[in-house]
Every structure is written in C-alpha cells, then in structure tokens.
Scaffold this motif. Sequence first.
Motif, short mmCIF file in Angstrom:
data_model
loop_
_atom_site.label_atom_id
_atom_site.label_comp_id
_atom_site.label_asym_id
_atom_site.label_seq_id
_atom_site.Cartn_x
_atom_site.Cartn_y
_atom_site.Cartn_z
N ASN A 1 0.81 -1.22 0.00
CA ASN A 1 0.00 0.00 0.00
C ASN A 1 0.84 1.27 0.00
O ASN A 1 0.32 2.34 0.20
N SER A 2 2.12 1.16 -0.23
CA SER A 2 2.97 2.34 -0.23
C SER A 2 2.77 3.13 -1.52
O SER A 2 2.40 2.59 -2.55
N GLU A 3 3.03 4.41 -1.42
CA GLU A 3 2.95 5.27 -2.59
C GLU A 3 4.25 5.16 -3.35
O GLU A 3 5.25 5.76 -2.99
N GLY A 4 4.27 4.40 -4.40
CA GLY A 4 5.49 4.20 -5.17
C GLY A 4 5.30 4.67 -6.60
O GLY A 4 4.38 5.43 -6.92
N ALA A 5 6.14 4.19 -7.47
CA ALA A 5 6.11 4.61 -8.87
C ALA A 5 4.84 4.16 -9.56
O ALA A 5 4.41 4.78 -10.54
N GLU A 6 4.20 3.08 -9.08
CA GLU A 6 3.00 2.60 -9.76
C GLU A 6 1.81 3.53 -9.56
O GLU A 6 0.78 3.37 -10.20
N HIS A 7 1.94 4.52 -8.67
CA HIS A 7 0.83 5.42 -8.40
C HIS A 7 1.04 6.82 -8.96
O HIS A 7 0.18 7.67 -8.79
N ASP A 8 2.14 7.07 -9.62
CA ASP A 8 2.35 8.43 -10.12
C ASP A 8 1.68 8.62 -11.48
O ASP A 8 1.28 7.68 -12.16
N ARG A 9 1.53 9.86 -11.87
CA ARG A 9 0.80 10.24 -13.08
C ARG A 9 1.45 9.70 -14.35
O ARG A 9 0.78 9.23 -15.26
N ILE A 10 2.78 9.73 -14.40
CA ILE A 10 3.50 9.28 -15.60
C ILE A 10 3.34 7.78 -15.80
O ILE A 10 3.09 7.31 -16.91
N SER A 11 3.44 7.03 -14.72
CA SER A 11 3.29 5.58 -14.82
C SER A 11 1.88 5.20 -15.24
O SER A 11 1.68 4.29 -16.06
N GLU A 12 0.89 5.90 -14.70
CA GLU A 12 -0.49 5.61 -15.11
C GLU A 12 -0.71 5.93 -16.59
O GLU A 12 -1.38 5.17 -17.29
N ARG A 13 -0.12 7.00 -17.06
CA ARG A 13 -0.25 7.36 -18.48
C ARG A 13 0.43 6.32 -19.36
O ARG A 13 -0.11 5.91 -20.39
N ALA A 14 1.62 5.85 -18.94
CA ALA A 14 2.33 4.82 -19.69
C ALA A 14 1.53 3.53 -19.75
O ALA A 14 1.44 2.88 -20.80
N LEU A 15 0.93 3.14 -18.64
CA LEU A 15 0.10 1.93 -18.63
C LEU A 15 -1.12 2.10 -19.52
O LEU A 15 -1.52 1.15 -20.21
N THR A 16 -1.70 3.29 -19.53
CA THR A 16 -2.83 3.55 -20.40
C THR A 16 -2.44 3.41 -21.87
O THR A 16 -3.16 2.80 -22.67
N LEU A 17 -1.27 3.95 -22.23
CA LEU A 17 -0.80 3.83 -23.61
C LEU A 17 -0.49 2.39 -23.98
O LEU A 17 -0.74 1.96 -25.12
N LEU A 18 0.06 1.62 -23.05
CA LEU A 18 0.36 0.21 -23.32
C LEU A 18 -0.91 -0.59 -23.55
O LEU A 18 -0.90 -1.57 -24.31
N LYS A 19 -1.98 -0.20 -22.92
CA LYS A 19 -3.25 -0.91 -23.08
C LYS A 19 -3.99 -0.46 -24.35
O LYS A 19 -5.10 -0.87 -24.60
N GLY A 20 -3.36 0.41 -25.13
CA GLY A 20 -3.98 0.87 -26.37
C GLY A 20 -4.88 2.06 -26.18
O GLY A 20 -5.81 2.27 -26.95
N GLY A 21 -4.64 2.82 -25.11
CA GLY A 21 -5.43 4.01 -24.86
C GLY A 21 -6.67 3.76 -24.03
O GLY A 21 -7.39 4.68 -23.68
N ARG A 22 -6.94 2.50 -23.70
CA ARG A 22 -8.11 2.18 -22.89
C ARG A 22 -7.77 2.30 -21.41
O ARG A 22 -6.69 1.96 -20.99
N ARG A 23 -8.71 2.75 -20.64
CA ARG A 23 -8.50 2.84 -19.19
C ARG A 23 -9.05 1.64 -18.50
O ARG A 23 -9.83 0.90 -18.82
#
Length: 100
Positions: free
Chosen positions: A78-100
């Motif tokens: 539950n720690s606030e790490g890199a998986e919770h920052d804005r850039i990582s979320e955007r990268a994951l969104t792009l990897l999924k093809g733009g789908r959230r």
Amino acid sequence: MRAPGESLEIQKGWNFMAKRGRPTRATATAKALRGVDIDAVDPLTVLKQIAADRSAPASARLAAARVLLAQGGRKKDNSEGAEHDRISERALTLLKGGRR
C-alpha cells in the motif's frame, strides 16, 4: 561370505539400492528431506529463491518465474510508489492501447 542366492546388496544391508553404490530416488529423497517440516515450507518462497539464483540453470529460473507470474506476480503493497504516479499511469494507459 554370502549365502547361496543372497545378493551382495542384501548382505551389506543395502535393500533399497538400485545399483551398487547408488541409492534409488526414493531413498535419496527421503534422506534429503529427513528433518524438514514440509508443512512449514512456502512454495512461492522456494520459487522466488530459484528464480533469483544465478547459479541455477536458466530453464529452472525461467520455469520458476513463469509459475510466479501465473500466480499473480509481485504482491502490491500500500505504499505510494512509482506505480501510483501520473507518468506511470499514463504509460500503462498507452500500453493498453489508450483504454482505461
């Protein structure tokens, strides 16, 4: 001296030997696990150790890593790490093809 019909293995008390000087797999396993509490061993911990062991064969490390990934990979804390920052979320969104 052997009695007629008595093999060398029986004479020396090696009833569980497959060949002279070589124990069967069952005997070797029983000897290796003597004193080990099987219920206390965590299989995922063992797999993590195999996957991280550079001296282990690559095929064993790969097989351990595949099982770990199939089990859900790394546990998330539950720690606030890199998986919770804005850039990582955007990268994951792009990897999924733009789908959230």
